[in-house]
Design a protein around this motif. Sequence first.
Motif, PDB file in Angstrom:
ATOM      1  N   GLN A   1       9.002   3.118  -7.997  1.00 58.02           N
ATOM      2  CA  GLN A   1       9.539   2.358  -9.104  1.00 58.02           C
ATOM      3  C   GLN A   1       9.658   1.311  -8.941  1.00 58.02           C
ATOM      4  OE1 GLN A   1      10.004   3.455 -11.704  1.00 58.02           O
ATOM      5  NE2 GLN A   1      11.020   1.928 -13.063  1.00 58.02           N
ATOM      6  N   PHE A   2       9.445   0.292  -7.618  1.00 51.71           N
ATOM      7  CA  PHE A   2       9.530  -0.966  -7.521  1.00 51.71           C
ATOM      8  C   PHE A   2       8.010  -2.055  -7.897  1.00 51.71           C
ATOM      9  CE2 PHE A   2       8.839  -5.199  -5.023  1.00 51.71           C
ATOM     10  CZ  PHE A   2       9.969  -5.652  -5.283  1.00 51.71           C
TER      11      PHE A   2
ATOM     12  N   LEU B   1      12.677  -3.729   4.288  1.00 51.81           N
ATOM     13  CA  LEU B   1      11.717  -2.377   3.935  1.00 51.81           C
ATOM     14  C   LEU B   1      13.680  -1.762   3.629  1.00 51.81           C
ATOM     15  CD1 LEU B   1       9.732  -3.764   6.955  1.00 51.81           C
ATOM     16  CD2 LEU B   1       9.332  -2.738   5.074  1.00 51.81           C
ATOM     17  N   GLN B   2      14.570  -1.644   4.611  1.00 52.50           N
ATOM     18  CA  GLN B   2      15.482  -0.748   4.320  1.00 52.50           C
ATOM     19  C   GLN B   2      16.575  -0.413   3.678  1.00 52.50           C
ATOM     20  OE1 GLN B   2      17.995  -3.173   7.004  1.00 52.50           O
ATOM     21  NE2 GLN B   2      17.646  -1.898   8.608  1.00 52.50           N
ATOM     22  N   GLN B   3      15.808  -1.393   2.226  1.00 50.75           N
ATOM     23  CA  GLN B   3      16.667  -1.351   1.029  1.00 50.75           C
ATOM     24  C   GLN B   3      15.584  -0.314   0.122  1.00 50.75           C
ATOM     25  OE1 GLN B   3      16.002  -5.064  -0.925  1.00 50.75           O
ATOM     26  NE2 GLN B   3      18.841  -5.868   0.357  1.00 50.75           N
ATOM     27  N   LEU B   4      14.209  -0.622   0.372  1.00 50.25           N
ATOM     28  CA  LEU B   4      13.765   0.417  -0.132  1.00 50.25           C
ATOM     29  C   LEU B   4      13.053   1.549   0.225  1.00 50.25           C
ATOM     30  CD1 LEU B   4      10.531  -2.347  -1.011  1.00 50.25           C
ATOM     31  CD2 LEU B   4      12.317  -1.160  -2.593  1.00 50.25           C
ATOM     32  N   ASN B   5      13.804   1.860   1.556  1.00 50.98           N
ATOM     33  CA  ASN B   5      13.994   2.611   2.473  1.00 50.98           C
ATOM     34  C   ASN B   5      12.281   3.122   2.385  1.00 50.98           C
ATOM     35  OD1 ASN B   5      14.670   5.308   3.834  1.00 50.98           O
ATOM     36  ND2 ASN B   5      14.338   6.428   1.837  1.00 50.98           N
TER      37      ASN B   5
ATOM     38  N   ASP C   1       0.762  -1.480  -0.365  1.00 47.03           N
ATOM     39  CA  ASP C   1       0.078  -0.410   0.053  1.00 47.03           C
ATOM     40  C   ASP C   1       1.102   1.414   0.564  1.00 47.03           C
ATOM     41  OD1 ASP C   1      -3.246   0.965  -0.225  1.00 47.03           O
ATOM     42  OD2 ASP C   1      -2.112   2.101   2.549  1.00 47.03           O
ATOM     43  N   TYR C   2       1.890   1.334   0.780  1.00 50.42           N
ATOM     44  CA  TYR C   2       3.436   2.052   0.663  1.00 50.42           C
ATOM     45  C   TYR C   2       3.422   2.798   0.007  1.00 50.42           C
ATOM     46  CZ  TYR C   2       6.673   5.389   2.367  1.00 50.42           C
ATOM     47  OH  TYR C   2       8.057   6.280   2.761  1.00 50.42           O
ATOM     48  N   LEU C   3       4.065   1.632  -1.100  1.00 49.35           N
ATOM     49  CA  LEU C   3       4.930   1.395  -2.570  1.00 49.35           C
ATOM     50  C   LEU C   3       3.875   1.516  -3.266  1.00 49.35           C
ATOM     51  CD1 LEU C   3       6.795  -1.494  -2.285  1.00 49.35           C
ATOM     52  CD2 LEU C   3       7.602   0.864  -2.269  1.00 49.35           C
TER      53      LEU C   3
END
Length: 165
Positions: free
Chosen positions: A52-53, A160-164, A44-46
């Motif tokens: 872009q992910f 989560l860290q990679q996608l910030n 939902d956040y993305l």
Amino acid sequence: MKPFDFFRQVTSPNIQQALLNFDDYRLAVNAILTIDATYGVLFDYLRQNGHQFLTQVKARNNKQAVDDSDFKEHFAQRDQQFAILRDAAYATKHGRLTGSKARLVVAATNIALGGVGCGSMICGHDPLGGDAVFIQIGNQNLVRAEFLIEDVGRSTQDLLQQLNA
């Protein structure tokens, strides 16, 4: 709330409790369900932020838009441990999975407390004749839930860290 905040405040404490109390069915299920929920929150956040992910995720069943089920399937195709926990979460929520899609875990009863052995069969920190929560995959394979929860929890935190997020 950002997905990492959800993970830190909700999912991670459930994971830690499940790992510390590997013979507690309720805590294992809580960890499994909140890991699954983390991916829903992340999707939902993305989506809301046009990340872009999401271009890497394919919509299934001739749908025009990707949904959270497609998002979870994207990870399940790449990580069997995640696929097992995702299916365990779905089976727990629905009792039994009866759709046409092949699942690794098909019923809530496939998540159960079982003995870990005694004598020379004991591994690591298992108490003599103790119990642990297992997930049955397919017809026979049993996997300790704590190991799946720990590994998928770690990979989820990394994601989560990679996608910030």
